[in-house]
Design a protein around this motif. Structure first.
Motif, short mmCIF file in Angstrom:
data_model
loop_
_atom_site.label_atom_id
_atom_site.label_comp_id
_atom_site.label_asym_id
_atom_site.label_seq_id
_atom_site.Cartn_x
_atom_site.Cartn_y
_atom_site.Cartn_z
N SER A 1 -41.60 53.10 -7.19
CA SER A 1 -40.29 52.45 -7.26
C SER A 1 -40.22 51.24 -6.35
CB SER A 1 -39.21 53.45 -6.86
OG SER A 1 -37.97 52.77 -6.75
N ASN A 2 -39.54 50.24 -6.82
CA ASN A 2 -39.32 49.03 -6.02
C ASN A 2 -37.95 49.09 -5.40
OD1 ASN A 2 -39.77 46.51 -4.98
ND2 ASN A 2 -39.17 45.45 -6.83
N PRO B 1 -39.14 35.84 -3.65
CA PRO B 1 -40.54 35.55 -3.99
C PRO B 1 -40.86 35.99 -5.43
CG PRO B 1 -40.39 36.74 -1.90
CD PRO B 1 -39.02 36.76 -2.51
N LEU B 2 -41.67 35.18 -6.09
CA LEU B 2 -41.99 35.43 -7.49
C LEU B 2 -42.62 36.81 -7.70
CD1 LEU B 2 -42.16 34.37 -10.38
CD2 LEU B 2 -44.27 33.18 -9.77
N PHE B 3 -43.53 37.22 -6.82
CA PHE B 3 -44.20 38.51 -7.00
C PHE B 3 -43.18 39.66 -6.94
CE2 PHE B 3 -44.10 38.36 -2.38
CZ PHE B 3 -43.85 39.68 -2.04
N GLN B 4 -42.17 39.50 -6.07
CA GLN B 4 -41.16 40.55 -5.91
C GLN B 4 -40.26 40.63 -7.15
OE1 GLN B 4 -37.99 39.99 -2.99
NE2 GLN B 4 -38.68 41.85 -1.98
N ARG C 1 -41.15 39.68 -10.19
CA ARG C 1 -41.95 40.24 -11.29
C ARG C 1 -42.01 41.76 -11.20
NH1 ARG C 1 -46.72 35.66 -11.17
NH2 ARG C 1 -45.83 34.32 -12.79
N SER C 2 -42.16 42.25 -9.98
CA SER C 2 -42.23 43.70 -9.76
C SER C 2 -40.89 44.36 -10.13
CB SER C 2 -42.58 43.97 -8.30
OG SER C 2 -42.63 45.34 -8.05
N ARG D 1 -40.30 44.31 -13.90
CA ARG D 1 -41.13 45.33 -14.56
C ARG D 1 -40.47 46.71 -14.44
NH1 ARG D 1 -45.65 43.99 -12.36
NH2 ARG D 1 -45.52 45.39 -10.59
#
Lengths: 78, 226
Positions: A2-3, A41-44, A46-47, A50
């Motif tokens: 989980s994020n 941030p882009l990675f965060q 995207r996560s 998802r």
């Protein structure tokens, strides 16, 4: 994993609601656009996208993310 | 004849290994979440250790420069997420420096093994100071290894990113000591100080702050040589 967007019982976190509201306001966005608008941030992003997609709150058309009915319903209660 | 165990390690030109991990900024799926970006993936031996703290402060200071170059920094050590969070909060509290990039909690050392960050001759339990520069196509473009005792030079890592991006953009190579523009990188008196090995018992830790060193916290004290 989980994020922190969706809890095990299906409740949405503040970050999740923030992203869903952004998508409701803008209609459809690419991940890079979400990151830009949300100033995250882009990675965060995207996560998070998802996780929200896996939980049924978002769908993808090409490179764009859109809300599902489940998300609209969740936002109306938020 | 003694059998030599050969461990496969990623090399320059290889595609970076894929992995999923928990970080201080949420879970990541690598390389998918970093598509289109350069990544500087670096390991440090352990949280709450002084040399690593200076390195993290150095990376934090240059984070905006890395961002301008479309580079995402990612830290890693074989510590759990709670240790990482406590350490990041400690750095903020004691120095005012915010760590603006994710740190992978690699408790089982899986990511460290994938990238060859564990060098048993140096330590079998903590990662060496490894740096992997990975391009937007997930290809490893440069690797640097430093031992536990020597802190890295963040400006050199930034210079290396500049050199790789310049080589790609202009189809050129860069000579020794090349810089993209004249630099004003100065070393000050502060750069001449060394780290006092941190205490290894509660008793020593309590005493450390009274021993006359220049301390940020009990585990992080500096002194001048001579």
């Amino acid at each position: 994993m989980s994020n922190g967007c969706v809890s095990p019982d299906g409740r949405l976190s503040e970050r999740a609601i923030e992203l869903l509201k952004l998508l409701k306001e803008k209609g459809r966005l690419k991940d890079t656009e979400v990151a830009e608008y949300a100033q995250r941030p882009l990675f965060q992003v995207r996560s998070s996208l998802r996780e929200l997609m896996n939980a049924g709150f978002l769908k993808v058309e090409g490179e764009h993310y859109l809300l599902t009915e489940k998300a609209e319903e969740a936002l109306s209660k938020a | 004849m003694e059998e030599v165990k050969v461990v496969s390690m990623p090399r320059i030109g290889d595609l970076a290994p894929s992995f999923e991990a928990q970080t201080t900024m949420g879970p990541i799926k690598f390389p998918d979440d970093f598509k289109g970006q350069w990544v500087v993936l670096f390991s440090h031996p352990a949280d709450f250790t002084p040399v690593c703290t200076t390195e993290f402060m150095g990376f934090a200071k240059l984070n905006s420069e890395f961002q301008k170059r479309n580079v995402q920094l990612i830290g890693l050590s074989i510590d759990n997420i709670f240790s990482h969070i406590a350490w990041v909060m400690n750095i903020k509290e004691k120095t005012g420096v915010e760590i603006p990039f994710p740190i992978i909690a690699d408790v089982d050392g899986k990511v460290a093994q994938l990238f060859g960050m564990l060098h048993p001759g140096e330590s079998s339990t903590v990662t060496v100071r490894a740096v992997f520069i990975i391009d937007p196509n997930a290809k490893i473009r440069a690797i640097i290894y430093y031992p536990l005792s020597a802190g890295r030079n963040m400006k050199e890592i930034l210079r290396l990113v500049d050199a790789l991006q310049t080589a790609d953009k202009y189809q050129v190579a860069t000579p020794a000591d090349w810089v993209p523009e004249p630099q004003t990188w100065e070393f000050t008196e502060e750069n001449t100080k060394v780290i006092v090995p941190p205490p290894t018992s509660y008793e020593e830790a309590v005493k450390r702050l009274k021993e006359g060193y220049e301390c940020v916290d009990w585990y992080f004290c500096k002194k001048k040589l001579g």
